[in-house]
Motif scaffolding. Sequence first.
Motif, PDB file in Angstrom:
ATOM      1  N   UNK A  46       0.286 -13.703   0.810  1.00  0.00           N
ATOM      2  CA  UNK A  46      -0.222 -12.379   1.148  1.00  0.00           C
ATOM      3  C   UNK A  46       0.609 -11.737   2.252  1.00  0.00           C
ATOM      4  N   UNK A  47       0.671 -10.423   2.178  1.00  0.00           N
ATOM      5  CA  UNK A  47       1.407  -9.638   3.156  1.00  0.00           C
ATOM      6  C   UNK A  47       0.724  -9.700   4.515  1.00  0.00           C
ATOM      7  N   UNK A  48       1.538  -9.806   5.573  1.00  0.00           N
ATOM      8  CA  UNK A  48       1.030  -9.788   6.937  1.00  0.00           C
ATOM      9  C   UNK A  48       1.518  -8.537   7.670  1.00  0.00           C
ATOM     10  N   UNK A  49       2.837  -8.339   7.673  1.00  0.00           N
ATOM     11  CA  UNK A  49       3.390  -7.235   8.451  1.00  0.00           C
ATOM     12  C   UNK A  49       4.820  -6.953   8.018  1.00  0.00           C
ATOM     13  N   UNK A  50       5.251  -5.709   8.242  1.00  0.00           N
ATOM     14  CA  UNK A  50       6.636  -5.359   7.991  1.00  0.00           C
ATOM     15  C   UNK A  50       7.133  -4.406   9.064  1.00  0.00           C
ATOM     16  N   UNK A 108       5.738   0.170  -1.953  1.00  0.00           N
ATOM     17  CA  UNK A 108       4.728  -0.880  -2.100  1.00  0.00           C
ATOM     18  C   UNK A 108       5.201  -2.110  -1.342  1.00  0.00           C
ATOM     19  N   UNK A 109       5.298  -1.963  -0.038  1.00  0.00           N
ATOM     20  CA  UNK A 109       5.884  -3.005   0.794  1.00  0.00           C
ATOM     21  C   UNK A 109       5.010  -4.247   0.926  1.00  0.00           C
ATOM     22  N   UNK A 110       3.788  -4.203   0.413  1.00  0.00           N
ATOM     23  CA  UNK A 110       2.927  -5.376   0.520  1.00  0.00           C
ATOM     24  C   UNK A 110       3.155  -6.385  -0.600  1.00  0.00           C
ATOM     25  N   UNK A 111       3.902  -6.019  -1.605  1.00  0.00           N
ATOM     26  CA  UNK A 111       4.093  -6.934  -2.728  1.00  0.00           C
ATOM     27  C   UNK A 111       5.293  -7.837  -2.482  1.00  0.00           C
ATOM     28  N   UNK A 112       5.227  -9.080  -2.943  1.00  0.00           N
ATOM     29  CA  UNK A 112       6.325 -10.027  -2.725  1.00  0.00           C
ATOM     30  C   UNK A 112       7.590  -9.575  -3.450  1.00  0.00           C
ATOM     31  N   UNK A 113       7.446  -8.849  -4.527  1.00  0.00           N
ATOM     32  CA  UNK A 113       8.607  -8.390  -5.286  1.00  0.00           C
ATOM     33  C   UNK A 113       9.489  -7.388  -4.563  1.00  0.00           C
ATOM     34  N   UNK A 114       9.009  -6.864  -3.443  1.00  0.00           N
ATOM     35  CA  UNK A 114       9.813  -5.922  -2.664  1.00  0.00           C
ATOM     36  C   UNK A 114      10.842  -6.643  -1.781  1.00  0.00           C
ATOM     37  N   UNK A 115      10.841  -7.973  -1.823  1.00  0.00           N
ATOM     38  CA  UNK A 115      11.695  -8.777  -0.950  1.00  0.00           C
ATOM     39  C   UNK A 115      12.460  -9.780  -1.796  1.00  0.00           C
ATOM     40  N   UNK A 116      13.723  -9.982  -1.482  1.00  0.00           N
ATOM     41  CA  UNK A 116      14.508 -10.856  -2.358  1.00  0.00           C
ATOM     42  C   UNK A 116      15.033 -12.110  -1.671  1.00  0.00           C
TER      43      UNK A 116
END
Length: 128
Positions: A46-50, A108-116
């Motif tokens: 789950x997303x925590x912070x960005x 949609x920065x809370x989704x894991x797919x936004x990060x590689x």
Amino acid sequence: QVQLIESGGGLGQAGGSLTLSCTASGVSFSAYPMAWFRQAPGKDREFVSTITTGIGRTFYSDSVKGRFTISRDNAKSTVYLQMNSLKAEDTAVYYCAIASRAYSIDPDYTRTGAYNYWGQGTQVTVAS
């Protein structure tokens, strides 16, 4: 290649504080938004912070807002997560991640797919 190395996890007390660090290499760190996620046993990550690039706007999940603070030091290629007022439900493996898109934050920065790229994770255990 890109590497993210987290540190600073461990055992904390309810109501106490811990600070996590994540140092990146192999990437132009200042060009990418960075994030922290967590995963408790048996649950989804789950997303925590960005934190964005540039002026470093910050965003938090409702569960940590007001207790956690994300920051970045571009000179050290490091992102931090200051965790205060810890609760037992903060117990999880914490992961840092680097965004797939440079400069602009994913809508949609809370989704894991936004990060590689992801770190290996660091365990945080909060004793009540």
